[in-house]
Design an enzyme around this catalytic site. Sequence first.
Site, short mmCIF file in Angstrom:
data_model
loop_
_atom_site.label_atom_id
_atom_site.label_comp_id
_atom_site.label_asym_id
_atom_site.label_seq_id
_atom_site.Cartn_x
_atom_site.Cartn_y
_atom_site.Cartn_z
N CYS A 156 0.93 -1.25 0.19
CA CYS A 156 0.02 0.08 0.11
C CYS A 156 0.94 1.16 0.09
O CYS A 156 1.26 1.76 1.14
CB CYS A 156 -1.04 -0.05 1.22
SG CYS A 156 -1.97 1.33 1.32
N CYS A 159 -0.66 3.84 2.29
CA CYS A 159 -0.19 4.00 3.44
C CYS A 159 1.11 4.13 3.99
O CYS A 159 1.52 4.56 5.02
CB CYS A 159 -0.68 2.40 4.11
SG CYS A 159 -2.24 1.96 3.59
N ASP A 160 2.08 3.49 3.23
CA ASP A 160 3.64 3.39 3.62
C ASP A 160 4.50 4.29 2.80
O ASP A 160 5.89 4.37 3.17
CB ASP A 160 3.91 1.98 3.61
CG ASP A 160 3.21 1.07 4.64
OD1 ASP A 160 2.78 1.78 5.46
OD2 ASP A 160 2.98 -0.24 4.30
#
Length: 333
Positions: A156, A159-160
């Site tokens: 992701c 997300c990261d």
Amino acid sequence: MGQGKALMASEQNGAEGANGKFYDVLIIGSGPAGWTAAIYASRANLKTLLFTGLMAGGTPGGQLMLTTEVENYPGFAHGIMGPILMDEMRQQAVRFGTELVEDDVTRVEFRQQPLTVYVGDDAYHGKAVILATGASAIWLGLESEERLRGRGVSSCATCDGFFFRGKEIAVVGGGDTAMEEATCLTQHAEKVTVVHRRDQLRASKIMQERALKNPKIDFVLDSAVDEVLGENSVEGVRLRNLKSGEESTLPVQGLFVAIGHRPNTELFKGQIDMDEAGYIIAHEHTSTNVPGVFVAGDVRDHRYRQAVTAAGEGCMAALDAQEYNTGEIREGW
């Protein structure tokens, strides 16, 4: 009897019946959507039971259990570890009276009321059911990939990606998801290399053009990742050209696998309407084709796949389940 073990979160248990226990709401899944639905349903004084499910290694909690620091979930100025966030949600749901069965659901029966969920031979009946089983990222299947997941290996970018500022990253995949991930990562990374097994990308023309024009994105085609290098963090990937067999090493500090997601919907096939990819279809708000069965989170949403959007849908599904239980239609929720 089945292995399901009901953990009583309050003295108000589901009503006993001849063939199982009866609840107002049954929730399948223990990610952000499931826990949020449980919080809202329990606070509405609905008898609520949540099936946590078991991941590999016996850990419930969804994809966030595989995530290290979460920095984009509202309310945590300094971030929070994914497993800790899930535990906080769990404690909040239990506080309001949610009961838990810490086991996998083995089958469901939605063809008649009451709706029934089984864990082995144990039957649990509900007037309403919320499906929040999520979706699982498809991985390469490498031991090194699994070992370094959360330590440089991710699925992701949203997300990261922030954790890879100024670093070099590899993205595996050739479809729209891979192009989206690569383009997103260029906002943080110094360089992004897309690794694809074929000699042509599978992404739509517009997504290909966007990635090909980005000066930060390079491409390695006809190649597969055979190993993720590094002991405690990603230090590179070993590539193999699928036509020549030649091996090479690509030095990177991160690996994003973008070869797709698989909705966890096998249990519901034949009873719940799904699209061609297996995602559950919401017909009106969070309602499915079966009266009393609602859906929330990544098991329906293949576009955003964020913890906060899943939690929002969990709230929506619980409010719809409340309306279904009470018969009260409220405007302006």
